[in-house]
Design a protein around this motif. Structure first.
Motif, PDB file in Angstrom:
ATOM      1  N   MET A   1       0.832  -1.187   0.000  1.00 31.71           N
ATOM      2  CA  MET A   1       0.000   0.000   0.000  1.00 31.71           C
ATOM      3  C   MET A   1       0.880   1.256   0.000  1.00 31.71           C
ATOM      4  SD  MET A   1      -2.876  -1.014   2.807  1.00 31.71           S
ATOM      5  CE  MET A   1      -3.724  -2.581   2.724  1.00 31.71           C
ATOM      6  N   GLN A   2       0.567   2.224  -0.845  1.00 30.12           N
ATOM      7  CA  GLN A   2       1.372   3.420  -0.907  1.00 30.12           C
ATOM      8  C   GLN A   2       1.305   4.221   0.378  1.00 30.12           C
ATOM      9  OE1 GLN A   2      -0.196   5.392  -4.319  1.00 30.12           O
ATOM     10  NE2 GLN A   2       1.069   4.253  -5.764  1.00 30.12           N
ATOM     11  N   GLY A   3       0.166   4.168   1.051  1.00 32.32           N
ATOM     12  CA  GLY A   3      -0.013   4.954   2.257  1.00 32.32           C
ATOM     13  C   GLY A   3       0.972   4.598   3.337  1.00 32.32           C
ATOM     14  N   LEU A   4       1.532   3.371   3.296  1.00 31.30           N
ATOM     15  CA  LEU A   4       2.469   2.953   4.321  1.00 31.30           C
ATOM     16  C   LEU A   4       3.735   3.797   4.278  1.00 31.30           C
ATOM     17  CD1 LEU A   4       2.197  -0.945   4.070  1.00 31.30           C
ATOM     18  CD2 LEU A   4       0.934   0.604   5.561  1.00 31.30           C
ATOM     19  N   ASN A   5       4.092   4.351   3.120  1.00 31.83           N
ATOM     20  CA  ASN A   5       5.321   5.115   2.988  1.00 31.83           C
ATOM     21  C   ASN A   5       5.143   6.570   3.402  1.00 31.83           C
ATOM     22  OD1 ASN A   5       6.596   2.844   1.883  1.00 31.83           O
ATOM     23  ND2 ASN A   5       5.819   3.325  -0.176  1.00 31.83           N
ATOM     24  N   HIS A   6       3.895   7.022   3.558  1.00 32.13           N
ATOM     25  CA  HIS A   6       3.654   8.430   3.810  1.00 32.13           C
ATOM     26  C   HIS A   6       3.214   8.707   5.235  1.00 32.13           C
ATOM     27  CE1 HIS A   6       4.104   9.093  -0.460  1.00 32.13           C
ATOM     28  NE2 HIS A   6       3.104   8.269  -0.738  1.00 32.13           N
ATOM     29  N   THR A   7       3.122   7.699   6.066  1.00 37.17           N
ATOM     30  CA  THR A   7       2.631   7.910   7.415  1.00 37.17           C
ATOM     31  C   THR A   7       3.778   7.963   8.411  1.00 37.17           C
ATOM     32  OG1 THR A   7       1.190   7.063   9.130  1.00 37.17           O
ATOM     33  CG2 THR A   7       2.339   5.419   7.807  1.00 37.17           C
ATOM     34  N   SER A   8       3.583   8.780   9.448  1.00 35.19           N
ATOM     35  CA  SER A   8       4.574   8.862  10.519  1.00 35.19           C
ATOM     36  C   SER A   8       4.170   7.989  11.696  1.00 35.19           C
ATOM     37  CB  SER A   8       4.720  10.323  10.974  1.00 35.19           C
ATOM     38  OG  SER A   8       3.476  10.824  11.431  1.00 35.19           O
ATOM     39  N   VAL A   9       3.103   7.223  11.542  1.00 34.54           N
ATOM     40  CA  VAL A   9       2.601   6.370  12.621  1.00 34.54           C
ATOM     41  C   VAL A   9       2.941   4.915  12.303  1.00 34.54           C
ATOM     42  CG1 VAL A   9       0.532   5.562  13.818  1.00 34.54           C
ATOM     43  CG2 VAL A   9       0.740   7.969  13.183  1.00 34.54           C
ATOM     44  N   SER A  10       3.633   4.253  13.214  1.00 33.37           N
ATOM     45  CA  SER A  10       3.976   2.843  13.015  1.00 33.37           C
ATOM     46  C   SER A  10       3.072   1.916  13.810  1.00 33.37           C
ATOM     47  CB  SER A  10       5.436   2.594  13.412  1.00 33.37           C
ATOM     48  OG  SER A  10       5.632   2.900  14.781  1.00 33.37           O
ATOM     49  N   GLU A  11       2.334   2.472  14.769  1.00 36.39           N
ATOM     50  CA  GLU A  11       1.409   1.684  15.573  1.00 36.39           C
ATOM     51  C   GLU A  11       0.296   2.577  16.096  1.00 36.39           C
ATOM     52  OE1 GLU A  11       3.712   0.132  18.812  1.00 36.39           O
ATOM     53  OE2 GLU A  11       3.565   1.981  19.963  1.00 36.39           O
ATOM     54  N   PHE A  12      -0.785   1.964  16.543  1.00 33.65           N
ATOM     55  CA  PHE A  12      -1.907   2.676  17.137  1.00 33.65           C
ATOM     56  C   PHE A  12      -2.144   2.143  18.550  1.00 33.65           C
ATOM     57  CE2 PHE A  12      -2.825   2.767  12.538  1.00 33.65           C
ATOM     58  CZ  PHE A  12      -2.966   4.129  12.347  1.00 33.65           C
ATOM     59  N   ILE A  13      -2.911   2.893  19.315  1.00 34.88           N
ATOM     60  CA  ILE A  13      -3.316   2.475  20.652  1.00 34.88           C
ATOM     61  C   ILE A  13      -4.830   2.294  20.649  1.00 34.88           C
ATOM     62  CG2 ILE A  13      -3.316   3.001  23.120  1.00 34.88           C
ATOM     63  CD1 ILE A  13      -0.538   2.716  21.964  1.00 34.88           C
ATOM     64  N   LEU A  14      -5.289   1.081  20.943  1.00 37.38           N
ATOM     65  CA  LEU A  14      -6.727   0.804  21.010  1.00 37.38           C
ATOM     66  C   LEU A  14      -7.225   1.169  22.405  1.00 37.38           C
ATOM     67  CD1 LEU A  14      -6.777  -2.634  19.148  1.00 37.38           C
ATOM     68  CD2 LEU A  14      -7.741  -0.488  18.305  1.00 37.38           C
ATOM     69  N   VAL A  15      -7.924   2.284  22.495  1.00 39.50           N
ATOM     70  CA  VAL A  15      -8.412   2.747  23.795  1.00 39.50           C
ATOM     71  C   VAL A  15      -9.423   1.766  24.379  1.00 39.50           C
ATOM     72  CG1 VAL A  15      -9.661   4.592  24.985  1.00 39.50           C
ATOM     73  CG2 VAL A  15      -7.966   5.160  23.221  1.00 39.50           C
ATOM     74  N   GLY A  16     -10.299   1.251  23.524  1.00 39.26           N
ATOM     75  CA  GLY A  16     -11.242   0.219  23.947  1.00 39.26           C
ATOM     76  C   GLY A  16     -12.109   0.608  25.127  1.00 39.26           C
ATOM     77  N   PHE A  17     -12.066  -0.231  26.158  1.00 37.96           N
ATOM     78  CA  PHE A  17     -12.923  -0.036  27.339  1.00 37.96           C
ATOM     79  C   PHE A  17     -12.150   0.562  28.511  1.00 37.96           C
ATOM     80  CE2 PHE A  17     -14.591  -3.541  24.831  1.00 37.96           C
ATOM     81  CZ  PHE A  17     -15.920  -3.171  24.673  1.00 37.96           C
ATOM     82  N   SER A  18     -11.058   1.253  28.217  1.00 39.84           N
ATOM     83  CA  SER A  18     -10.263   1.843  29.299  1.00 39.84           C
ATOM     84  C   SER A  18     -11.019   2.932  30.048  1.00 39.84           C
ATOM     85  CB  SER A  18      -8.957   2.412  28.744  1.00 39.84           C
ATOM     86  OG  SER A  18      -9.212   3.396  27.751  1.00 39.84           O
ATOM     87  N   ALA A  19     -12.095   3.442  29.449  1.00 40.20           N
ATOM     88  CA  ALA A  19     -12.917   4.435  30.146  1.00 40.20           C
ATOM     89  C   ALA A  19     -13.758   3.795  31.255  1.00 40.20           C
ATOM     90  CB  ALA A  19     -13.837   5.153  29.157  1.00 40.20           C
ATOM     91  N   PHE A  20     -13.800   2.440  31.271  1.00 40.57           N
ATOM     92  CA  PHE A  20     -14.564   1.719  32.297  1.00 40.57           C
ATOM     93  C   PHE A  20     -13.620   0.770  33.049  1.00 40.57           C
ATOM     94  CE2 PHE A  20     -16.992   2.242  28.334  1.00 40.57           C
ATOM     95  CZ  PHE A  20     -17.950   3.156  28.750  1.00 40.57           C
ATOM     96  N   PRO A  21     -12.638   1.312  33.777  1.00 35.17           N
ATOM     97  CA  PRO A  21     -11.616   0.446  34.399  1.00 35.17           C
ATOM     98  C   PRO A  21     -12.178  -0.558  35.398  1.00 35.17           C
ATOM     99  CG  PRO A  21     -11.485   2.694  35.256  1.00 35.17           C
ATOM    100  CD  PRO A  21     -12.416   2.729  34.095  1.00 35.17           C
ATOM    101  N   HIS A  22     -13.224  -0.165  36.125  1.00 38.55           N
ATOM    102  CA  HIS A  22     -13.777  -1.059  37.149  1.00 38.55           C
ATOM    103  C   HIS A  22     -14.635  -2.177  36.545  1.00 38.55           C
ATOM    104  CE1 HIS A  22     -12.239   1.710  40.083  1.00 38.55           C
ATOM    105  NE2 HIS A  22     -12.975   2.707  39.600  1.00 38.55           N
ATOM    106  N   LEU A  23     -14.974  -2.048  35.259  1.00 37.38           N
ATOM    107  CA  LEU A  23     -15.831  -3.050  34.621  1.00 37.38           C
ATOM    108  C   LEU A  23     -15.054  -4.013  33.722  1.00 37.38           C
ATOM    109  CD1 LEU A  23     -18.840  -0.796  33.513  1.00 37.38           C
ATOM    110  CD2 LEU A  23     -18.713  -2.277  35.513  1.00 37.38           C
TER     111      LEU A  23
END
Length: 315
Positions: A1-23
């Protein structure tokens, strides 16, 4: 994919359910049980259809294909989600994120195409019963299943290529539990983001709406044919062969509309995450339940299969 050469991001962070730590522990146990039930339910359906010769017919061939897509769809999303619920490290590599999006969209759209094919199968069975064996031959059914899979893979490739050709400008946090289109679009930058967003949305909605309208058309003819049956028993018997498929269609498209047709406006990331559960966890969980309970032939065959495995000496 050409987009792979133009991005400065090598990884992402999946926030997921971190807003509900007790659950998170409770959610992990709940989703794990639902996931295991989804796998076991679909595997049981496949094993039953395979072992029972009376079920070797097009409707159950399509049901097996549907079970396979549901297993693969959940495998693409849920194991990663379960691992993140127990981890503080929620990073996902750029290529892994692209792969997850490709497989989730491919199997998701294959599911929709197969439901459309199953609607056509019910239309032929009720409206053209004398031509059923000709119109729904083994070769024809195999071709329809293959086209459904091919169509799903094309949709997955189109959507994933469009999203990951965009440039991502350093923002890493995906406010979702998997690599989904809307939260990823919020991280992209460039003049073409809006065009891609509208294009991907149009492609997805057109495909889903097209499948839904074809299913509605099939059932319009089915209802018209059923109303012409003189006896109430005959009408009930004809409708019972469609009940499980129709129920799954309502659930599938009902939850899909929550994701793709929700009103525009300010919405919290936590709300989007919770809505995503309905389509990625709840729908695959309900599908084998509906088919096993609403389809009399399958329910009897499943009981027979389980009894044979548990008590072989009595058979």
């Amino acid at each position: 994919m050409q987009g792979l050469n133009h991005t400065s991001v090598s990884e992402f962070i999946l926030v997921g359910f971190s807003a509900f730590p007790h659950l998170q522990l409770m959610l992990f146990l709940l989703f794990l049980l639902m996931y295991l039930f989804t796998l076991l339910g679909n595997l049981l359906i496949m094993a039953t259809v395979w072992s029972e010769r009376s079920l070797h017919m097009p409707m159950y061939l399509f049901l097996c294909a549907l079970s396979i897509t549901e297993i693969l769809y959940t495998v693409a999303i849920i194991p990663r989600m379960l691992a993140d619920l127990l981890s503080t490290q929620r990073s996902i590599a750029f290529l892994a994120c692209a792969s997850q999006m490709f497989f989730s969209f491919s199997f998701g759209f294959t599911h929709s195409f197969l439901l459309t094919v199953m609607g056509y199968d019910r239309y032929v069975a009720i409206c053209h019963p004398l031509r059923y064996n000709v119109l729904m031959s083994l070769r024809g059914c195999t071709c329809r299943v293959g086209c459904s899979w091919a169509g799903g893979l094309v949709m997955g490739m189109v959507v994933t290529s469009a999203i990951f050709h965009l440039a991502f400008c350093g923002h890493k946090e995906i406010h979702h539990f998997f690599c989904h289109v809307p939260p990823l679009l919020k991280l992209a930058c460039g003049d073409d983001v809006l065009v891609v967003a509208k294009g991907v949305g149009l492609v997805c909605i057109t495909a889903l709406l097209g499948c839904f309208l074809l299913i509605l058309l099939s059932y319009a003819f089915i209802v018209a044919a059923i109303l012409k049956i003189p006896s109430a028993e005959g009408r009930n018997k004809a409708f019972s062969t469609c009940a499980s498929h129709l129920t799954v269609v309502v659930v599938h498209y009902g939850f899909a509309s929550v994701i793709y047709l929700k009103p525009k406006g300010p919405q919290s990331p936590e709300g989007d995450t919770l809505m995503g559960i309905t389509y990625t966890v709840l729908t695959p969980f309900l599908s084998p339940i509906i088919f096993s309970l609403r389809n009399k032939e399958l329910k009897v065959a499943m009981k027979k299969t389980c009894f044979t495995k548990l008590f072989p000496q009595n058979c």
